[in-house]
Design an enzyme around this catalytic site. Structure first.
Site, PDB file in Angstrom:
ATOM      1  N   ASP A 116      13.493   4.435  -4.770  1.00  0.00           N
ATOM      2  CA  ASP A 116      13.114   5.191  -5.968  1.00  0.00           C
ATOM      3  C   ASP A 116      14.304   6.051  -6.334  1.00  0.00           C
ATOM      4  O   ASP A 116      14.949   6.642  -5.453  1.00  0.00           O
ATOM      5  CB  ASP A 116      11.881   6.045  -5.701  1.00  0.00           C
ATOM      6  CG  ASP A 116      10.632   5.203  -5.476  1.00  0.00           C
ATOM      7  OD1 ASP A 116      10.496   4.157  -6.134  1.00  0.00           O
ATOM      8  OD2 ASP A 116       9.794   5.604  -4.651  1.00  0.00           O
ATOM      9  N   ASP A 134       8.494   0.658 -11.230  1.00  0.00           N
ATOM     10  CA  ASP A 134       7.279   1.477 -11.331  1.00  0.00           C
ATOM     11  C   ASP A 134       6.916   1.730 -12.793  1.00  0.00           C
ATOM     12  O   ASP A 134       5.746   1.644 -13.171  1.00  0.00           O
ATOM     13  CB  ASP A 134       7.482   2.834 -10.650  1.00  0.00           C
ATOM     14  CG  ASP A 134       7.764   2.738  -9.163  1.00  0.00           C
ATOM     15  OD1 ASP A 134       7.368   1.740  -8.534  1.00  0.00           O
ATOM     16  OD2 ASP A 134       8.392   3.675  -8.629  1.00  0.00           O
TER      17      ASP A 134
END
Length: 156
Positions: A116, A134
Site C-alpha cells: 500500500d 484498492d
C-alpha cells in the site's frame, strides 16, 4: 470486449508498476507529501499481511484464499455479464474490480503481502493507506451498484 480486457490489464499493470517503484526506493523517507499534490496525498511504503488494516494477518492462508475465491466469483460474474447486451456500467465496474483484485492477489502470491503506498489528507481517512488496486475495487464496486440500480429503476 477488447477494451475491457485492456482496462483490467492496465489497472493491474499500473498498480504493479507503482508498487515496484515504491519497493525499490532505498532509504526513501516515508511517509512524505506527493510533489504537486499540495499536501493532499501522502506517499507511504506499507506492507499489509492481512485484510484491510492488517485484520487476520496471522492467518495467511485465509488472507490469500478468500480474495482468490472472490476474484474467481467476480470473473465468473463478468463472463456471464459479457454475454448480455447493454449493462456497460456493470461490465466496466466488474472489470475494474477484477483488475484491482488481480494486482493485490499477485502481491499476496509473489511477495506474501500487499504493498500500500498512498493516503489522502482528508479528515476521517488520513490514516488509511491504499494502492491503486484498492481504489479500482472500490470505484468498480460503486459503478457496478449504480449500474444495477439504474437498470432496476428503468425496469419499473
Amino acid at each position: 470486449m477488447k477494451g475491457l480486457i485492456w482496462l483490467g490489464c492496465a489497472i493491474a499493470a499500473l498498480d504493479q508498476g507503482m508498487k515496484s517503484e515504491i519497493e525499490q526506493e532505498e532509504g526513501g523517507e516515508f511517509p512524505r507529501d506527493l510533489p504537486g499534490a499540495r499536501g493532499m496525498i501522502r506517499v507511504h511504503r506499507n506492507h499489509n499481511y492481512g485484510f484491510p488494516f492488517g485484520f487476520l494477518k496471522e492467518k495467511p492462508r485465509m488472507v490469500t484464499a478468500v480474495p482468490l475465491a472472490v476474484a474467481s466469483a467476480v470473473a465468473g460474474a463478468l463472463s456471464m455479464l459479457l454475454a448480455r447486451k447493454g449493462s456497460a456500467a456493470q461490465k466496466i465496474g466488474l472489470t475494474m474490480v477484477l483488475g484491482g483484485a488481480v494486482s493485490n492477489l499477485y502481491d499476496r502470491f509473489k511477495r506474501g503481502y500487499v504493498v500500500d503506498y498512498f493516503s489522502f489528507s482528508v479528515k476521517g481517512i488520513q490514516k488509511v493507506v491504499f494502492n491503486l488496486g484498492d481504489i479500482a475495487v472500490f470505484l468498480g464496486s460503486a459503478l457496478f451498484l449504480i449500474g444495477e440500480m439504474i437498470e432496476e429503476y428503468k425496469s419499473r
